[in-house]
Each structure stands twice: as C-alpha cells, then as structure tokens.
Enzyme design. Sequence first.
Site, PDB file in Angstrom:
ATOM      1  N   THR C 100      23.287-100.166  68.214  1.00 35.86           N
ATOM      2  CA  THR C 100      22.427 -98.998  67.907  1.00 35.86           C
ATOM      3  C   THR C 100      21.230 -99.594  67.946  1.00 35.86           C
ATOM      4  OG1 THR C 100      24.311 -97.815  66.625  1.00 35.86           O
ATOM      5  CG2 THR C 100      21.863 -97.342  66.088  1.00 35.86           C
ATOM      6  N   LYS C 176      22.798 -91.148  69.481  1.00 32.98           N
ATOM      7  CA  LYS C 176      23.563 -92.195  68.321  1.00 32.98           C
ATOM      8  C   LYS C 176      22.648 -91.795  67.035  1.00 32.98           C
ATOM      9  CE  LYS C 176      25.999 -95.098  66.179  1.00 32.98           C
ATOM     10  NZ  LYS C 176      27.060 -96.266  66.125  1.00 32.98           N
ATOM     11  N   LYS C 244      14.025 -67.754  46.083  1.00 31.46           N
ATOM     12  CA  LYS C 244      14.412 -67.461  44.527  1.00 31.46           C
ATOM     13  C   LYS C 244      15.458 -68.661  44.023  1.00 31.46           C
ATOM     14  CE  LYS C 244      17.617 -65.363  42.820  1.00 31.46           C
ATOM     15  NZ  LYS C 244      18.813 -64.513  42.503  1.00 31.46           N
TER      16      LYS C 244
END
Lengths: 297, 297, 297, 297
Positions: C100, C176, C244
């Site tokens: 990676t 990835k 809200k």
Amino acid sequence: MEMNIQKIGFVGLGKMGYPIAKNILNAGFELRVYNRSPEKMSSLLSAGAIEAASPREAAEGSDAVITCLMDDQTELECTLGADGLLAGLTSGAIHIGTATISPNCAATLAELHKNNGSHYVAAPLFGRPDAAAAGKLLTYVAGDEDVIKACKNLFEAYSGSHIYMGDNPKIVNSIKLTMNFILVSLIELFSQAYTFAEKSGIEPEFTQELIMTVLHHPVLKEYTTRLRMQDFEPAAFELIAGHKDVELMLQASSDVRAPLIFASAIREKFLSALARGMAEKDWSAIYEISRLNAGLP
Amino acid sequence: MEMNIQKIGFVGLGKMGYPIAKNILNAGFELRVYNRSPEKMSSLLSAGAIEAASPREAAEGSDAVITCLMDDQTELECTLGADGLLAGLTSGAIHIGTATISPNCAATLAELHKNNGSHYVAAPLFGRPDAAAAGKLLTYVAGDEDVIKACKNLFEAYSGSHIYMGDNPKIVNSIKLTMNFILVSLIELFSQAYTFAEKSGIEPEFTQELIMTVLHHPVLKEYTTRLRMQDFEPAAFELIAGHKDVELMLQASSDVRAPLIFASAIREKFLSALARGMAEKDWSAIYEISRLNAGLP
Amino acid sequence: MEMNIQKIGFVGLGKMGYPIAKNILNAGFELRVYNRSPEKMSSLLSAGAIEAASPREAAEGSDAVITCLMDDQTELECTLGADGLLAGLTSGAIHIGTATISPNCAATLAELHKNNGSHYVAAPLFGRPDAAAAGKLLTYVAGDEDVIKACKNLFEAYSGSHIYMGDNPKIVNSIKLTMNFILVSLIELFSQAYTFAEKSGIEPEFTQELIMTVLHHPVLKEYTTRLRMQDFEPAAFELIAGHKDVELMLQASSDVRAPLIFASAIREKFLSALARGMAEKDWSAIYEISRLNAGLP
Amino acid sequence: MEMNIQKIGFVGLGKMGYPIAKNILNAGFELRVYNRSPEKMSSLLSAGAIEAASPREAAEGSDAVITCLMDDQTELECTLGADGLLAGLTSGAIHIGTATISPNCAATLAELHKNNGSHYVAAPLFGRPDAAAAGKLLTYVAGDEDVIKACKNLFEAYSGSHIYMGDNPKIVNSIKLTMNFILVSLIELFSQAYTFAEKSGIEPEFTQELIMTVLHHPVLKEYTTRLRMQDFEPAAFELIAGHKDVELMLQASSDVRAPLIFASAIREKFLSALARGMAEKDWSAIYEISRLNAGLP
C-alpha cells in the site's frame, strides 16, 4: 577555531532569497549565486555577484553557503547528487539552511554534513519579504556554537537579530512550525469569528476591535502562565461553566447557520474533561486533555 | 421619558452577583435582594438591603431589577410563573439581564417584557469576579435607548464602563459569545502549542514567550484588516506555501506523537481553498471557505 | 508480445510476503528471494528457493519481481541504487508492487521502469495474512494489459482473484486507500457508537446487534445510489429534520459526557447545507458540501 | 392489571403520524385525532375517526394517546398546559411517545405522568413513511411492563414488531440516537469516499461497489466483536501500520485536493494511541482512546 567567513555561496533567489542575497552583497561579502531560473540572477551579477552554474559551484571555494529554498525535497536535491552542495563544500565549510523544513529533514542534513566534514546550521527565517528587504528578520539558529559565532557578521548582514538555540538543528525548525501553527490558527480563528459575528448581525469593524481587544488583554498572559504551571485550582472560571458557554456558542452557530469548527473541537475537550471529573477546575484545564492525548503525564 | 432609577431589585448572588449587588448598595441605591440560598443575603441585609422572598417580591416596587443568573433556563424560570419577575414588575419598570444567555433567549425575554408593559435591557458582563468587585467590568447594553440612558447611574455603580449597542437585545449576547469563542479558542490553541512544543523538546518558558510574541505582533492587525476587507491579493504569503507549512506541522506532529487538532481542521480549509483555485491568493484567504460554508457571498 | 513468466524474484518476507512467496513456490515457479533479515528466508530456501543477496540479485535473470514492502520509502530504496531492482532487471522484465503506497509513488515507479525498459505493475493486496496463506487475496491490478495477461498464472498462484483496472498505476492504489479509509472510518464509528451507548446505559451486546443491523440494512444501498446519482429530491428524510437529530445526538453526548467527534463534524456539514438553502432536500444532500469543498460541480 | 386498550387518542398527523393513525383506525380501534392544521384530519374523519379540538380532548376518555410530534419542545407543549394531554388523561391512562426526543425529555415526561397518575411509554419509531404505511416499523418500547403488554394489540396495529427494553424511558431514545448516529455517519462517510474517489479518477459505480463490499464484509463482524471484548492482541493489523495508511490517505487527499475530515479526526486518535505506547496492538485499539476520553476504564 578561527574562521573568517567572507566568501558566501547563495542558492535560491525567491521572494525571500533575493533581498537577503542583496543585503549580503551590500554588506561587502563576496557572493556566488545560483538560481534555477537564471534571469533572477542578473541584477545581482551587475552589482558584483559571481554566477554559479549549480549548487556545487556556489559551494566551491565558499566559506559558507546559504540556501533559501521551498521545502524538504528541494533542500535535499540541492544538497545531494553530483551537482549538489556537498560535492562542492570544502572541509569545515558551512551550510546555512533558512527554509521552513521538517525537523527530521534538518536532522538528516546535519548528519549528511557531519559525514562530509562540513557543518550544517539550521536558521529558519521569521519575517516576510518586506522585513527581509529591510534587514529586519528574526533568526533562531542551531548548530555548532563556534561555527555560529564565526557567522556573526553574516547573520547581521541579513537578519536584524539572531538567537542561538543550542546545537540540535531540529529545535529551531520545531520553533518555526510552532510559531506558524499559532499564526495560521489565529487566522482561522479570525475567519470563524468574523463569519459567526457577521451572521449574528455584528459589524465587521466592531468584530475587528473585539478581536484586537482580546488579543491584547492581560488575561492572556495569565492563561499562558496557568497552562505553563499547570495551575488550575482555584478556578477563575469553572470548567463546567465554560462548557455551558461552549454549548451556547454552538447553539447560536446553529441558529445563525454559521459553522464554528473550533468550538466543535473544543466541545469534545470539555466533555472529555468533565468525564474525567474536572468540572470544578479552571476551564483552562482542558490543556490536560491535550497532554493526556499526547502521552504526557 | 423621565425616570428616576433609585429602587433596585437584585436576583442572583453568585460569584459575579454578590460584588455587583454590594457596589450598587454602596452607591446609595435602595436594594431589594433575592437569592435561592438565603444565607448569601445576610451580609447585604446587615448593610441595609431589603430581603425579598421571591423574584416577584424583588421586582415589586422596584424601578429596575437586575438578574445575575446561570443560564437560559434559570433566567426564564426567574422571569415567568406566579413568583417570577414579570408578576412583580410595575408598568414601565426595567429588567436588566446580565447573564451569558443565548441570543434567542434574550429575544424571548424582550418579547415577554414588551407584552407585559415592562422593559428588557440585555447587559451581559465582560470581566471576572475580581473585576466585578473593583467595579471595573465592561458592559455592552442593548434595548430602548431612553431606558438605558435612565439607568446611567446604575450602570456606573457596578460597571466600569458601558457601551450602547442599539435596541436589539440579541446583539450584545452575540458579542459576548463571539468574545468567549475567541478566548476559549485561544486557550485551546495555547494547549496544543504547549503540547506540541514540549514533545518537540522546546522549554515551556520559551513557548510562552513565543505565544506572547505572536499575540502582540503587528502582523495580526494586518491580518484582521485583510479579512475584514476581504483583500487577499497580492499575497504576502501564498496559500499554496501556507498549505505546505500546515502539512509540515502535521508531519512533525506525527513524528513527535502530539495531536494538533486545529492544524487538522485548518488543513481541510486549505485543501478546499486549493480545490477552488485559490493557490496564489494570500493564505488568509482561507476565510473565504468559512464564508462560503456559512452561505455568505 | 509472448512472455513466459516462470522465473520470479521476491523481495520482502513480512507477514504478507512470506505466505505469498510460499504459494508461488508451491505453484512450481522458480523463486529467487531477498529479505533484509536473512533468517526469514531459511524455510523457503529449504523448500527450493534461491537466495539473493540484494534486490538487484533477486531481479537478475527474473521474468518478474514481486515486492511486498512497507511504504513509499522502502519501495523506492529497494528499486533505486546500485543494489536496487532496476539495476538487475533485464529489458522487458516486470516489477509487481503489492504494498500500500501512495498513488504518486506508484506513478514515480512506473516512470522509472518506463525509462529503464522494464514494466511496473501496481497490484496492492486486499486481505490479511490468513487470506494470503489461504490464497484468497483480492488484487486490483493496473499497468500494461499484455504484461498483466502474461502474469495470469503468477497472480493465480498467490491471489484468489485479480481484476484489471486499466493502465494507470495510481488508480489501484487510490482504490486501496479508499477501501482502507472506509474500513478505518467504520472502526472509529464503532468506537464512538459503543462509547456513547455504554455511557447511555446500553449493553455492548445490544450495540453490536444495532451496528450490524444498520450495516446490513437495505437503506444503505438506497443511500449509496442517491449519492451516486446526486438525487436528493424528493426527500425521504428532510435535511432540516436530520439537523435536529444531529443536535439531539450532541446534546445527549453532552449529557452523558461522551465525545462524539463524527457527530460534531457532521453538524458543520448540516449547518453549511442549511446556510445554502438545502433544508428541504434529503439529508443525504450533505454530500453536496463535500463536493463543493473539493471543487466539484 | 387488566386493561382493555380500545379507545385511542392521536396527536400529530405528519408524514409518519398519518399512516400510523390510519393503520390504527383500520385495525378497528376507536380513534380520536388532533392535528394543528385541521385539514389533515379530514380523510381520517371520513373514515370514522372522531375530531378532537386539542391534545386534551384527544386524551379525554382515551385508554391511550399516541403522540407523533417533531421534537422536545412540541412534545412538552402538547403534554402541558390547560389544553395539554395531562389535563385530559384519566388516571391509569397511557401516553405513548413516538417522536425522536432527547433521553432527558423522555425522563421528564415519565416523571410528569407519574405525578399525574398516568403512564408514559417511550416508543420511538425505526423506519420511514413508506414502512409506516406498510405497517413494517420497528419499535423499541420502554416503560411499565404490564402497561406495555396491555398495548400489544395497539403496537401490532401500527408497528411490524416491537421489542421491550425495560422500564427506563431514556434507553429507547438513546438507542434511537445511537442508530441515527450510525446512519448519518455512514452517509457522511459515503460522501467523503465518493468525493475522494472521484477526484482520484475512480468511477462512482465502482466506488459504490467498493462501499457495499466493505459494508457486507465478514471482517466487520470480527471488528465489532474485538471492540466489544476489548480484545486487541494479537494484532491482525498493527496500529503503527494503520497509522501509516491513514497518513497515506491524507497525503493522497492533499494531492487530489479533496478534504477527508474523518481521516483527519482518525489521525488524531492514532497519534494519541501511539503516544500511549499502543503501536503493536491491533489498529482497532483506537477504541481505547474514545473510552479514555469518555472517562471509561
């Protein structure tokens, strides 16, 4: 150590570099300049500077080389390689790095120079181009003390003042980042304050006065001292009451449709402090949450 | 309108309320006090104040009633109901609210008084208990101008100065929240700066100096003016370079393991500004992102 | 192009690399391995792998070299220099990067290989060590299509499936990172939900059921489609009502003293959307704020 | 206790209330309806419902009254005052509150009913208008167990299923808020993922697949279990490696100019975990930082 720092190399003639180089030349030093875009060198050359074709050439024969570059990467590229500074610096010569770079990159540069027999001096600049032109910069310097003493005249040629901060080159870059962090956080704080105030119907002129009043208020000296001493009892303003005020800010920000991202982040700190039983401490005790989250005691 | 404000009701003898009530009594006003815990009244009663058994009783016969309470809810509870202020105030009498409450709550109170034939004056306090004791508070007041003029002596009795901000009671509460937002953001900013600096090896004493130097630096006046004027060209420091610095801060914060939550929030502003093509504007142009996200032009 | 990919170099025998290398060896490929800590190679060498003394040696004579390293820096160090992959790879040979890494680093590697006459294939791994051991990884691959086709048997030897995503090596690394971003955001979301729920008196077992119920609820398919189509009208749940609810969450988080940092961040998005007049759109229209802040139309 | 719940009052015919009221009427209950805008009642009146002129009238003679309102304030206004529910409910009658209100407001309502001799049942709705119309809502109910058992037929008339969660009315509102927190966080997560992916060159269709794949991946069951058990060793993926990935995401988000606010917030959690020495735990151990910041052990 007896060094006569007279021959100066200079790399990087940007908005900061150009006026600095000029001041050095004006102060009577011999100046060898290199810039990636050569046209920026011309007026300095006319004024007596010597042209260098690479960082290496700017370093060759120089007592000290000053780099005034953009970032970690350009600083490293200018230092390393066949045409880099290291290849040109003679033993004992000095590299003065003025860019805002990462503390880790400063440590790397110091190590590279140590192995090369040269010296690295970390000297990030505090001030902007107009201050550079006026010779009114502030410089925190770190590195070998004797080396830095030897550069006294050089520093005085381009920086209004310079302050020695020890031999660890990381420190002065950390100082620079701390200072820029404070400055940019203030700008963002002003942005949020102006926006919230405008949407609440307050005139910008008044908001500016309000900001300047708070910035110059003596209570800030008191708060910075409380934090430094970690002195949160007795409370001048209780954390539980501070939390109420932060919730009011957020409610008002909802009502006027103006995000207040700092108040949101601060709310989390207050909740965390209250969850840890700090309701009756001074509201500045939210500092303890920052410390805990950084692993400090 | 000719009003002689002499008989004062007072509700809420907390850390701020007590010294204020005392100053009013000392200035020669007739004072009717009510506090939920009666024991806090005793020294004022000894000094000549008259005991009231409810907010209503404090209001009955008074020209003006000052409330010095905790929050929206206590302010409303004290005003409404059978024993509340409104039930006691005579027509034309005045309610001066000094608490930090929401702008919307201030508007609600003003409306309630209008329907009741009485007047609401919003007058949140700027200053802490020691300033209150010394009569050195600052008060921004909003409401009917004549009514406020009539209260001049009263304000002078307990607040060092008071400044008229128009007739909209929300405004002064918004000002108070803006000011507290700036203050609490500064405390959090100091917290992060000290933490990051300490983990970077910088002494807290030096960090404090650095903080105070930035806070008093003339560049901040310049930045607040730039923002007010929305004047971001030419750049003194380009946004793209500012982004680089913020990334350096974050990288250094990773390296020393010290979260810098403001820098993270600011990073997003820079990215958003760069995504909109503002790279060459001054870095203070991140203000435009705050404006856009609040629906401002 | 006719390539017979049979001789494989392998660099990096960590938790992911080791089982992958083993599967490749088991599938009958000739395997040349290098690891910084040599002891991790021993069992592979016993099983028939050939020892390499550097990334360069692992590359020499190989048809393809797989790197299974830690980050950008180790990937670049392993590729460059006298002992790096590039120095060993023959013309037309292939580097398959499985780490990676940043999309920019992948682009840099592709460029380096192009100049070297070799090929870079980006192939980050999806799955953890147990999936690697079982040969059940998923791999998105990008690079030259013919080169990737030639590696079909190799991919099948270590990855359960591989999917071709075009020739831009950045894309698969972006995929990835997107996937990991979703995953780590979910983990943080679970953290906040468990914490808030526990402090609200809800049993963790029940909270887990609640989380799993939401994750598998068909409404999520609907929301991802709405976002993809930017289809926010008519609203299934109005943005103003969503705001809200977010305020209720924050109020409850204050009451139980449990920070909810995602809710704080989301509150700012809702405010920004309301400030831009989006009250009646579906609450998922907060997506438009993300788009605007990224400079998208 | 023997209660025959047959006469039903109903207040609030909005997007959720109308289909619910209709289902109750269709199931054969006697229905007394009140709505602020009377025109919304007409079709129910034609179908046999009885018109009430106030919440009080809807309550008079009813065994149970269901409110289907907007928020804390409208719920309290409808309950209190001369025309409120409490004024009309006979002793032992039931108020079923279906709105998403704050846990504190639910506790207040329960207390008010206790003092009044009536019962409050907290029953927030899970599902949207189409599910309400189809009678496929999910309802978590809290309150007196016998009272809730007595309402079994009523719940079945409008909610596909209802689950008893004990007698504390706060719990079911906390559950509702937890669930909405998860849902809105997912929507914001999708927003950021789509934006980052699009700016990275990934097609939205692919991003949607990626999101759905992660949401249905078995690893999420594993992570929710790890968190519930606080079981972070041994690591499946180490925190220090997770930190590296988060930094890569942020770097890529800088490169493509797409803010990733969740990743920024998560980065701070990782730094805090690393600062506390958790580098080798599983990355899901960032949960411990959320726990610490909420004062949990």
